[in-house]
Every structure is written in C-alpha cells, then in structure tokens.
Design an enzyme around this catalytic site. Structure first.
Site, short mmCIF file in Angstrom:
data_model
loop_
_atom_site.label_atom_id
_atom_site.label_comp_id
_atom_site.label_asym_id
_atom_site.label_seq_id
_atom_site.Cartn_x
_atom_site.Cartn_y
_atom_site.Cartn_z
N LYS A 103 0.32 3.31 -2.98
CA LYS A 103 -0.85 4.18 -3.18
C LYS A 103 -0.46 5.65 -3.20
O LYS A 103 -1.10 6.47 -3.87
CB LYS A 103 -1.90 3.92 -2.08
CG LYS A 103 -2.55 2.54 -2.17
CD LYS A 103 -3.36 2.23 -0.91
CE LYS A 103 -4.04 0.87 -0.98
NZ LYS A 103 -4.57 0.45 0.33
N TYR B 275 -3.75 -2.42 -10.40
CA TYR B 275 -3.64 -2.23 -8.94
C TYR B 275 -2.76 -3.31 -8.29
O TYR B 275 -1.90 -3.00 -7.46
CB TYR B 275 -5.06 -2.21 -8.33
CG TYR B 275 -5.04 -2.19 -6.82
CD1 TYR B 275 -4.69 -1.04 -6.12
CD2 TYR B 275 -5.34 -3.34 -6.08
CE1 TYR B 275 -4.65 -1.03 -4.72
CE2 TYR B 275 -5.30 -3.34 -4.70
CZ TYR B 275 -4.96 -2.19 -4.03
OH TYR B 275 -4.90 -2.18 -2.65
N VAL C 137 1.27 -3.78 3.76
CA VAL C 137 1.23 -5.09 4.43
C VAL C 137 2.48 -5.94 4.15
O VAL C 137 2.60 -7.03 4.69
CB VAL C 137 -0.05 -5.90 4.11
CG1 VAL C 137 -1.27 -5.28 4.75
CG2 VAL C 137 -0.22 -6.11 2.62
N SER D 142 0.80 -1.24 0.00
CA SER D 142 0.00 0.00 0.00
C SER D 142 0.82 1.28 0.00
O SER D 142 0.27 2.37 -0.19
CB SER D 142 -0.95 0.02 1.20
OG SER D 142 -2.05 -0.80 0.94
N TYR E 216 -4.96 4.04 7.93
CA TYR E 216 -6.34 3.56 8.00
C TYR E 216 -6.95 3.84 9.37
O TYR E 216 -6.91 4.98 9.84
CB TYR E 216 -6.43 2.06 7.65
CG TYR E 216 -5.42 1.64 6.64
CD1 TYR E 216 -5.50 2.12 5.33
CD2 TYR E 216 -4.35 0.81 6.94
CE1 TYR E 216 -4.57 1.76 4.37
CE2 TYR E 216 -3.41 0.44 5.99
CZ TYR E 216 -3.53 0.93 4.72
OH TYR E 216 -2.61 0.58 3.78
N1 GLN Z 1 -2.35 -5.21 -2.02
C1 GLN Z 1 -2.90 -5.11 -0.70
C2 GLN Z 1 -4.41 -5.18 -0.74
O1 GLN Z 1 -4.98 -4.64 -1.66
C3 GLN Z 1 -2.43 -3.82 -0.08
C4 GLN Z 1 -2.96 -3.61 1.31
C5 GLN Z 1 -1.99 -2.91 2.23
O2 GLN Z 1 -0.79 -2.89 2.04
N2 GLN Z 1 -2.54 -2.38 3.30
O3 GLN Z 1 -5.04 -5.77 0.09
#
Ligand code: GLN
Length: 304
Positions: free
Chosen positions: A66, A188, A258, A63, A240
């Site tokens: 992003k 994505y 993650v 993430s 989050y």
């Molecule tokens: N690729 C992961 C997902 O879409 C990314 C989530 C994350 O790093 N929080 O669930």
C-alpha cells in the site's frame, strides 16, 4: 553504531519456539508458509548492509504494497488524490466496513484496505498498463528485475476476498470508485501478492530514508514534502488499530503486511525489513514488532 553486535544480541533474545500468534489463513494460499521463518535486513544510508536468518527469501508483502502504490499515485498525480480519501488514523481493523459507511465512502487513510482500494482505482485510471507499471515502479525502487506477482496468492485472495468486495462495492455506491469493481480488485489483489525478500524491501524503502530519491542515484521519485507526508502516514496509520502501540514500542514510521513482513524507516539513517509469519490479533507480525522494538531500544535511537 555497532549494528553487528546489536543484531547478534537480538538474535539471541528472540525465541522462535515460544512465539505466539498465528499465520494468516483467511487467504488460504498464505497459510502454506512455514511459521518458523525469520529474517531481517538492515540497509544503512552510508552503504552498510546487515542481515539475519532468511533475509534473502521472498514472501508475500501484502499490505506493505500500500505504501508503494500510494507513492506511485502521489508521484503521478500529486496532492489531487486527497479529494478522494483522508489522512487520519482509523483506530479500526484494516478491513473494517463500518467507518466507511459512517463517513460517506471517504476512507480514513490510504493504508487501510478501503483507502488502498481507492488508490488502486486512481492508478487503474491513470496508468496505461496498471499492473505492469506498478511492478516496473517497484523494480526500479528495489534495484531488481526479479520482483514478481504471485498469481496463486492473487487468485486465492480473489476467491476469498469477500470483505474487499464489500468495501469496493460500498465505495462504488458513494461514487468513490470510478472503474469496475472486478478490475480494481484484480489490481489490488495483485499488488498485495508481490513477493520480495527482506533485503529487497529494505533496499526499496531506503527511498523514504533518503528524502524521496533512489539511494545512490540522482533519480528523484518523490519530493521532500511528499516523502515527509508518506512517512507521517506510516507513523500514524501503518499498523491500523495498533499504530499507537507500534509507535510507542518502536518510534519509527513503518508498515506491516499479513504475510508477516514489517518495514520501518529511520530517515537519514536506515531502512529495515523483518519477516516472521506469526501474526497477532491485529494482523501484525509478533516477532517483527519485538525485533524492531529491540533494535531502537538497543541503539537508543528512533525519530523521537
Ligand atoms: N491483501 C490483504 C487484504 O486485503 C492485505 C491485508 C494486510 O496485509 N493487512 O486483506
């Protein structure tokens, strides 16, 4: 600031063997990582660099990507993107479905999955070669050609990404996804599979410490205003439903993934990346958060 002594103290205080938390396993390919890995890289605006542990080893940025896709979208389309998503903290898990339906298919912000999928859709429409163009953008910011997707991780997420398929389909039902679900999610999943080291991430995120210009160049990628906004979003939404906790403990804008990585930015001062794969229940690296809390506490400096 005596960063070498401070980093030595941090290294002595963290204990890899007593760290709780679990490596992400809902993307099976990510579960293969060694949970004992730990790295840190601090890139200062004055050109100094400091590191600890496995700071040169690449890991899945997940993430954290992003922020990079958002930056590319803003640099290409400016504030037009905000008609498709909001800028409010969600207070919900990163992959939550519930809020999206209550709020008629408008994601709370670009750093949760639904918002990042809308940004992916925007980029798929706007770019000639979406995956290649994103990779080129990240390579330019990181000053390295050696940054790649991990096809196994992207494929593993495609096979198990049921919640992301649900989010994309829900967005589609509200007319907030203009391309095919498969095409947008392929983009994505690839952006999330990018692998970088702490050193490369810290170098890349210096952009946000440097008012939107690539460090040591005159190459401006974002305006000051755009950079302020992206840092603000990292501050309020980067973790989050743990964004308040991270802000409370660390006091810097940042973003987690993650894969166990966290990047944080002290505008005008430095960018720092930490990697430790064991995650807490909210999907954020336990030792990554602890390390950054120690860094801003021991230096006595944050943005507040
Ligand atoms: N690729 C992961 C997902 O879409 C990314 C989530 C994350 O790093 N929080 O669930």
């Amino acid at each position: 600031m005596d960063y070498p002594s401070i980093l030595k103290e941090i290294e002595a205080e963290i204990n890899l063997n007593q760290t709780r938390g679990k490596v992400a396993s809902y993307i099976p390919e990510l579960a293969r990582v060694n949970p004992q890995k730990y790295g840190l890289h601090l890139a200062c605006m004055n050109g100094d660099h400091f590191s600890l542990g496995h700071s040169d080893e690449k890991f899945s940025i997940q993430s954290i990507s992003k922020v990079l896709s958002l930056s590319l979208a803003i640099s290409r389309l400016g504030s037009r993107i905000w008609s498709r998503l909001d800028v409010e903290p969600s207070g919900n898990p990163f992959n939550s479905l519930i809020q999206l339906e209550y709020e008629d298919g408008i994601p709370r912000n670009p750093l949760i999955n639904s918002g990042a999928i809308v940004i992916a859709d925007i980029l798929v429409s706007a770019l000639d070669h979406p995956k290649k163009d994103l990779l080129d953008f990240v390579r330019k910011l990181g000053g390295s050609e050696d940054i790649h997707f991990n096809e196994e991780v992207a494929q593993s997420e495609k096979e198990h990404g049921f919640r992301n398929y649900a989010l994309a389909n829900m967005l589609k039902s509200y007319d907030n996804l203009h391309n095919d679900v498969e095409e947008v999610l392929d983009f994505y999943f690839h952006q999330c599979s990018i692998e970088m080291s702490c050193k490369e991430l810290a170098q890349t995120f210096l952009l946000f410490a440097n008012e939107g210009a690539i460090h040591n160049t005159k190459d401006r990628v974002l305006t000051r205003l755009q950079t302020k906004r992206i840092n603000s979003l990292m501050q309020t939404c980067g973790f989050y439903d743990e964004a308040g906790e991270f802000s409370f403990l660390v006091g810097l804008p940042g973003k987690s993934g993650v894969g166990g990585g966290i990047v944080a930015v002290h505008p005008g001062e430095y960018s720092v990346a930490v990697w430790s794969p064991r995650l807490n229940k909210k999907g954020n690296s336990v030792l990554g958060m602890k390390t950054l809390e120690l860094l801003t506490t021991k230096t006595g400096r944050s943005i507040f």
